[in-house]
Motif scaffolding. Sequence first.
Motif, PDB file in Angstrom:
ATOM      1  N   ALA A 235       0.825  -1.209   0.000  1.00 24.25           N
ATOM      2  CA  ALA A 235       0.000   0.000   0.000  1.00 24.25           C
ATOM      3  C   ALA A 235       0.858   1.257   0.000  1.00 24.25           C
ATOM      4  O   ALA A 235       0.519   2.272  -0.636  1.00 24.25           O
ATOM      5  N   TRP A 236       1.983   1.212   0.694  1.00 24.63           N
ATOM      6  CA  TRP A 236       2.927   2.338   0.716  1.00 24.63           C
ATOM      7  C   TRP A 236       3.455   2.612  -0.692  1.00 24.63           C
ATOM      8  O   TRP A 236       3.539   3.749  -1.153  1.00 24.63           O
ATOM      9  N   SER A 237       3.809   1.542  -1.391  1.00 20.58           N
ATOM     10  CA  SER A 237       4.307   1.673  -2.756  1.00 20.58           C
ATOM     11  C   SER A 237       3.234   2.244  -3.676  1.00 20.58           C
ATOM     12  O   SER A 237       3.519   3.091  -4.535  1.00 20.58           O
ATOM     13  N   ALA A 238       1.975   1.807  -3.506  1.00 21.68           N
ATOM     14  CA  ALA A 238       0.897   2.329  -4.338  1.00 21.68           C
ATOM     15  C   ALA A 238       0.717   3.823  -4.126  1.00 21.68           C
ATOM     16  O   ALA A 238       0.474   4.583  -5.078  1.00 21.68           O
ATOM     17  N   GLU A 239       0.840   4.258  -2.891  1.00 22.65           N
ATOM     18  CA  GLU A 239       0.704   5.687  -2.601  1.00 22.65           C
ATOM     19  C   GLU A 239       1.827   6.481  -3.259  1.00 22.65           C
ATOM     20  O   GLU A 239       1.607   7.582  -3.779  1.00 22.65           O
ATOM     21  N   GLN A 240       3.028   5.900  -3.259  1.00 24.30           N
ATOM     22  CA  GLN A 240       4.137   6.612  -3.898  1.00 24.30           C
ATOM     23  C   GLN A 240       3.977   6.651  -5.414  1.00 24.30           C
ATOM     24  O   GLN A 240       4.182   7.689  -6.046  1.00 24.30           O
ATOM     25  N   ASP A 241       3.592   5.527  -6.014  1.00 30.69           N
ATOM     26  CA  ASP A 241       3.552   5.450  -7.471  1.00 30.69           C
ATOM     27  C   ASP A 241       2.299   6.067  -8.083  1.00 30.69           C
ATOM     28  O   ASP A 241       2.347   6.586  -9.197  1.00 30.69           O
ATOM     29  N   TYR A 242       1.180   5.995  -7.371  1.00 27.87           N
ATOM     30  CA  TYR A 242      -0.083   6.471  -7.940  1.00 27.87           C
ATOM     31  C   TYR A 242      -0.578   7.778  -7.335  1.00 27.87           C
ATOM     32  O   TYR A 242      -1.385   8.463  -7.938  1.00 27.87           O
ATOM     33  N   GLY A 243      -0.148   8.087  -6.105  1.00 27.12           N
ATOM     34  CA  GLY A 243      -0.568   9.334  -5.491  1.00 27.12           C
ATOM     35  C   GLY A 243      -1.211   9.136  -4.134  1.00 27.12           C
ATOM     36  O   GLY A 243      -1.603   8.019  -3.758  1.00 27.12           O
ATOM     37  N   PRO A 244      -1.314  10.220  -3.360  1.00 27.86           N
ATOM     38  CA  PRO A 244      -1.892  10.145  -2.011  1.00 27.86           C
ATOM     39  C   PRO A 244      -3.294   9.530  -2.025  1.00 27.86           C
ATOM     40  O   PRO A 244      -4.107   9.818  -2.899  1.00 27.86           O
ATOM     41  N   GLY A 245      -3.541   8.682  -1.047  1.00 30.01           N
ATOM     42  CA  GLY A 245      -4.848   8.056  -0.915  1.00 30.01           C
ATOM     43  C   GLY A 245      -4.987   6.728  -1.628  1.00 30.01           C
ATOM     44  O   GLY A 245      -5.938   5.980  -1.360  1.00 30.01           O
ATOM     45  N   CYS A 246      -4.073   6.416  -2.526  1.00 26.25           N
ATOM     46  CA  CYS A 246      -4.199   5.170  -3.289  1.00 26.25           C
ATOM     47  C   CYS A 246      -3.874   3.939  -2.457  1.00 26.25           C
ATOM     48  O   CYS A 246      -4.200   2.825  -2.857  1.00 26.25           O
ATOM     49  N   ASP A 247      -3.259   4.151  -1.298  1.00 21.89           N
ATOM     50  CA  ASP A 247      -3.045   3.018  -0.407  1.00 21.89           C
ATOM     51  C   ASP A 247      -4.370   2.392   0.024  1.00 21.89           C
ATOM     52  O   ASP A 247      -4.476   1.181   0.210  1.00 21.89           O
ATOM     53  N   SER A 248      -5.403   3.220   0.149  1.00 22.94           N
ATOM     54  CA  SER A 248      -6.702   2.713   0.616  1.00 22.94           C
ATOM     55  C   SER A 248      -7.286   1.698  -0.353  1.00 22.94           C
ATOM     56  O   SER A 248      -8.011   0.781   0.053  1.00 22.94           O
ATOM     57  N   TRP A 249      -6.978   1.830  -1.635  1.00 25.45           N
ATOM     58  CA  TRP A 249      -7.527   0.899  -2.624  1.00 25.45           C
ATOM     59  C   TRP A 249      -6.845  -0.457  -2.562  1.00 25.45           C
ATOM     60  O   TRP A 249      -7.443  -1.481  -2.894  1.00 25.45           O
ATOM     61  N   VAL A 250      -5.603  -0.485  -2.103  1.00 23.63           N
ATOM     62  CA  VAL A 250      -4.933  -1.779  -1.887  1.00 23.63           C
ATOM     63  C   VAL A 250      -5.651  -2.538  -0.781  1.00 23.63           C
ATOM     64  O   VAL A 250      -5.968  -3.731  -0.925  1.00 23.63           O
ATOM     65  N   TYR A 251      -5.934  -1.856   0.324  1.00 27.45           N
ATOM     66  CA  TYR A 251      -6.657  -2.509   1.412  1.00 27.45           C
ATOM     67  C   TYR A 251      -8.064  -2.926   0.968  1.00 27.45           C
ATOM     68  O   TYR A 251      -8.539  -4.006   1.332  1.00 27.45           O
ATOM     69  N   GLU A 252      -8.703  -2.072   0.186  1.00 26.59           N
ATOM     70  CA  GLU A 252     -10.033  -2.394  -0.334  1.00 26.59           C
ATOM     71  C   GLU A 252      -9.984  -3.658  -1.187  1.00 26.59           C
ATOM     72  O   GLU A 252     -10.829  -4.551  -1.064  1.00 26.59           O
ATOM     73  N   GLY A 253      -8.987  -3.737  -2.072  1.00 24.92           N
ATOM     74  CA  GLY A 253      -8.864  -4.909  -2.927  1.00 24.92           C
ATOM     75  C   GLY A 253      -8.578  -6.170  -2.137  1.00 24.92           C
ATOM     76  O   GLY A 253      -9.051  -7.256  -2.489  1.00 24.92           O
ATOM     77  N   TYR A 254      -7.798  -6.026  -1.079  1.00 25.25           N
ATOM     78  CA  TYR A 254      -7.472  -7.180  -0.237  1.00 25.25           C
ATOM     79  C   TYR A 254      -8.675  -7.623   0.585  1.00 25.25           C
ATOM     80  O   TYR A 254      -8.834  -8.795   0.906  1.00 25.25           O
ATOM     81  N   GLY A 255      -9.516  -6.631   0.927  1.00 24.40           N
ATOM     82  CA  GLY A 255     -10.679  -6.926   1.761  1.00 24.40           C
ATOM     83  C   GLY A 255     -10.380  -6.821   3.236  1.00 24.40           C
ATOM     84  O   GLY A 255     -10.766  -7.688   4.016  1.00 24.40           O
ATOM     85  N   ILE A 256      -9.698  -5.733   3.638  1.00 21.83           N
ATOM     86  CA  ILE A 256      -9.282  -5.580   5.033  1.00 21.83           C
ATOM     87  C   ILE A 256      -9.265  -4.106   5.382  1.00 21.83           C
ATOM     88  O   ILE A 256      -9.035  -3.241   4.521  1.00 21.83           O
ATOM     89  N   GLU A 257      -9.531  -3.814   6.660  1.00 15.62           N
ATOM     90  CA  GLU A 257      -9.426  -2.450   7.153  1.00 15.62           C
ATOM     91  C   GLU A 257      -7.981  -2.168   7.559  1.00 15.62           C
ATOM     92  O   GLU A 257      -7.296  -3.062   8.081  1.00 15.62           O
TER      93      GLU A 257
END
Length: 273
Positions: A235-257
Amino acid sequence: MRIPADSEIPDGAVAVPAVVTALARGDAITPVWRNELGGLTFRLDDTRGGGRGARYVKWVAAGTPEIDLAAEAERLAWAARWVRVPSVLEHGADGAGAWLVTEAVPGVPAVDRRWAADPVVAATAIGRGLRLLHDSLPVAECPFDWGVPRRLPRADERIADGEGPADWAPEHQRLTLAEARARLDAPPPIDRLVVCHGDPCVPNTLLHDDGTVAAHVDLGSLGVADRWADLAVGAWSAEQDYGPGCDSWVYEGYGIEPDQERIAYYRLLWDLA
């Protein structure tokens, strides 16, 4: 997240190691990646109808202990029984360096510009891919370890080599060396043991054109650990590569808070170790 600035897709001339030329056997050689330690990845394309298909060659110079291609070959062969990863064609070493040859698999890295333009789909797919990996690989049969005790000696080695707050990600630079190291000695309780990817950064998930997961690559650190060791860093990597807030979509895709305590711990461990 600390990704060294000199990890890159080469855009200039790259010296091709002699063993890569030999492995190509006349096929076209295209440099596709250079990591911060000088390791190189090349794509080999059969342009003469030899029936070999496309392959990838990873090469690292001798004396680079941080990259163990023989260990990666072993992990790929093990994981291939349950999930889609590149098949190992051959690997070896000589006085100049080590190499690993794998088949090409469908899909493009999630860091590709096509997915940078569609970050919600890509980040969600990365989360789904990690869940698939974690659910598919059997912990009881895994001979590899990526747990905290195994990783802490690497943090101590880097500290002994003089690394400190100035070398860390911005969110950790407020800590003193003693504070950071003490935090690593107090890991949170295990949430769920899984077989972790070990390097779950954005480039290491390959996606199909429809945004579904095609395969995982670069499994040189694969091993059993708390699932948050992967999730926090992916999720940290997603935020760096895609932009702020994109970490939340990794957790969403995984199915976890998000679990902030475990996220903070495993990001610090990644940064130091």
